[in-house]
Design a protein around this motif. Structure first.
Motif, PDB file in Angstrom:
ATOM      1  N   TYR A  76       0.736  -1.082   0.002  1.00  0.00           N
ATOM      2  CA  TYR A  76       0.495  -0.227   0.099  1.00  0.00           C
ATOM      3  C   TYR A  76       1.213   1.722  -0.568  1.00  0.00           C
ATOM      4  O   TYR A  76       0.548   2.514  -0.672  1.00  0.00           O
ATOM      5  N   ALA A  77       1.611   1.457   0.795  1.00  0.00           N
ATOM      6  CA  ALA A  77       2.531   2.900   1.128  1.00  0.00           C
ATOM      7  C   ALA A  77       3.193   3.182  -0.355  1.00  0.00           C
ATOM      8  O   ALA A  77       3.314   3.900  -0.692  1.00  0.00           O
ATOM      9  N   GLY A  78       4.241   1.755  -0.765  1.00  0.00           N
ATOM     10  CA  GLY A  78       4.483   1.930  -2.539  1.00  0.00           C
ATOM     11  C   GLY A  78       3.531   2.682  -3.342  1.00  0.00           C
ATOM     12  O   GLY A  78       3.996   3.203  -3.973  1.00  0.00           O
ATOM     13  N   ALA A  79       2.346   1.815  -3.025  1.00  0.00           N
ATOM     14  CA  ALA A  79       1.197   2.163  -4.488  1.00  0.00           C
ATOM     15  C   ALA A  79       1.661   3.670  -4.349  1.00  0.00           C
ATOM     16  O   ALA A  79       0.675   4.455  -5.640  1.00  0.00           O
ATOM     17  N   VAL A  80       0.683   3.991  -3.362  1.00  0.00           N
ATOM     18  CA  VAL A  80       0.728   6.140  -2.341  1.00  0.00           C
ATOM     19  C   VAL A  80       1.697   6.562  -2.807  1.00  0.00           C
ATOM     20  O   VAL A  80       1.604   7.413  -3.942  1.00  0.00           O
ATOM     21  N   GLU A  81       3.513   5.852  -3.025  1.00  0.00           N
ATOM     22  CA  GLU A  81       3.916   6.306  -3.205  1.00  0.00           C
ATOM     23  C   GLU A  81       4.299   7.185  -4.800  1.00  0.00           C
ATOM     24  O   GLU A  81       4.118   8.440  -5.548  1.00  0.00           O
ATOM     25  N   ARG A  82       4.039   6.241  -5.518  1.00  0.00           N
ATOM     26  CA  ARG A  82       4.318   5.801  -7.084  1.00  0.00           C
ATOM     27  C   ARG A  82       3.351   6.856  -7.792  1.00  0.00           C
ATOM     28  O   ARG A  82       2.440   7.347  -8.744  1.00  0.00           O
ATOM     29  N   TRP A  83       2.096   6.750  -6.826  1.00  0.00           N
ATOM     30  CA  TRP A  83       0.593   7.165  -7.687  1.00  0.00           C
ATOM     31  C   TRP A  83       0.995   8.968  -7.083  1.00  0.00           C
ATOM     32  O   TRP A  83       0.559   9.679  -8.110  1.00  0.00           O
ATOM     33  N   HIS A  84       1.508   8.796  -6.183  1.00  0.00           N
ATOM     34  CA  HIS A  84       1.888  11.091  -5.507  1.00  0.00           C
ATOM     35  C   HIS A  84       2.608  11.282  -7.144  1.00  0.00           C
ATOM     36  O   HIS A  84       2.718  12.321  -7.428  1.00  0.00           O
ATOM     37  N   ASP A  85       3.650  10.378  -7.065  1.00  0.00           N
ATOM     38  CA  ASP A  85       4.817  10.957  -8.460  1.00  0.00           C
ATOM     39  C   ASP A  85       4.261  11.774  -9.627  1.00  0.00           C
ATOM     40  O   ASP A  85       4.790  11.996 -10.364  1.00  0.00           O
ATOM     41  N   ALA A  86       3.159  10.267  -9.969  1.00  0.00           N
ATOM     42  CA  ALA A  86       2.516  10.374 -11.047  1.00  0.00           C
ATOM     43  C   ALA A  86       1.147  11.663 -10.982  1.00  0.00           C
ATOM     44  O   ALA A  86       1.824  12.499 -11.624  1.00  0.00           O
ATOM     45  N   ILE A  87       0.868  12.121  -9.769  1.00  0.00           N
ATOM     46  CA  ILE A  87       0.438  12.883  -9.818  1.00  0.00           C
ATOM     47  C   ILE A  87       1.229  14.608 -10.374  1.00  0.00           C
ATOM     48  O   ILE A  87       0.446  15.402 -10.540  1.00  0.00           O
ATOM     49  N   ALA A  88       2.046  14.429  -9.336  1.00  0.00           N
ATOM     50  CA  ALA A  88       2.977  15.593  -9.009  1.00  0.00           C
ATOM     51  C   ALA A  88       3.644  15.680 -10.731  1.00  0.00           C
ATOM     52  O   ALA A  88       3.774  16.806 -11.432  1.00  0.00           O
ATOM     53  N   GLU A  89       4.106  14.215 -12.010  1.00  0.00           N
ATOM     54  CA  GLU A  89       4.068  14.722 -12.949  1.00  0.00           C
ATOM     55  C   GLU A  89       2.959  15.646 -13.872  1.00  0.00           C
ATOM     56  O   GLU A  89       3.055  15.543 -14.265  1.00  0.00           O
TER      57      GLU A  89
END
Length: 253
Positions: A76-89
């Motif tokens: 879960y934590a990793g998925a959220v971190e990757r999601w936040h990266d994508a939102i920043a992009e």
């Protein structure tokens, strides 16, 4: 330089924005609004309605497509971190198109940007990539709106309050030492898995909006009805924002 203002919008009612928030929106050169797919179009509509109600200047409004978070219960934590990266992009791409020379950017944040919201974490990612200065305008939190709607205090006399998420409640149960538990981000009605003896719940959805829903009572009596009402409301409106307060009665002397 990008001047980023994160403006809390409460539970989506224009009156939940402070006057400071109104000034920030009117001072912006651009307001970015996320699109979360056809099934959640009403979420963008709520933000647009707020802008229509409070923005009186020539502030431009632009949309960006919100990335979808991957389903990863085991990470879960990793998925959220990757999601936040994508939102920043996605933010960076929108800024490059709509605010290429820099300026004042505003985003409307549900509730308050400081309470179980990741907009500030996403802004930190932008700051690593571009010149960015972030300011936060707090709004009405979901907990304020909930307790006001039910006309109850948040805490019992001389008693602390634990604020947690549905995920933590589901996996960890009732927080140790807590008499009152405020729960946010619970899409699976984790309260149904709790021991119900002596526990009351105050639940609310669409707080402050015309479609507001409120339920209160002993958890044993209303857990099932609340879950069913939540499901039907989400189908009817295409989205739902809800929160609740649990309070356990002290044991009899």
């Amino acid at each position: 330089m990008i001047e980023l203002a994160l403006v809390g919008i409460g539970t989506g009612h224009p009156d939940h924005i402070t006057r400071q928030g109104e000034r920030a929106l009117n001072a912006a050169d651009l307001i970015l609004i996320p699109r979360k797919g056809e099934g959640k179009a009403d979420l963008a509509d709520v933000r647009l309605a707020i802008c229509s109600a409070v923005v009186t200047t020539g502030t431009r409004i632009a949309f960006f497509d919100m990335p979808v978070r991957e389903g990863a219960e085991s990470d879960y934590a990793g998925a959220v971190e990757r999601w936040h990266d994508a939102i920043a992009e996605a933010w960076l791409a929108a800024i490059a198109v709509h605010l290429p020379g820099g300026g004042r950017l505003a985003l409307l944040v549900w509730g308050d940007p400081s309470l179980y919201d990741s907009t500030l974490r996403i802004a930190e990612r932008l700051a690593r990539r571009t010149a960015l200065r972030t300011s936060v305008v707090p709004g009405i939190t979901a907990l304020q709106a909930l307790t006001a709607a039910h006309a109850i205090p948040l805490n019992a006399i001389n008693s602390p309050v634990t604020v947690t998420t549905g995920r933590r409640l589901e996996t960890g149960g009732w927080p140790a030492g807590a008499d009152t538990v405020a729960v946010l981000l619970d899409g699976r009605c984790a309260f149904r898995g709790l021991e119900t003896a002596g526990v009351s719940i105050w639940w609310g959805a669409y707080l402050g909006l015309p479609q507001q829903l409120l339920r209160h009572g002993p958890l044993a009596d209303v857990a099932g009805p609340i879950a069913r009402l939540r499901d039907s409301a989400r189908v009817a409106h295409g989205w739902i924002m809800d929160t609740y307060l649990l309070r356990r009665s002290p044991p009899a002397p």
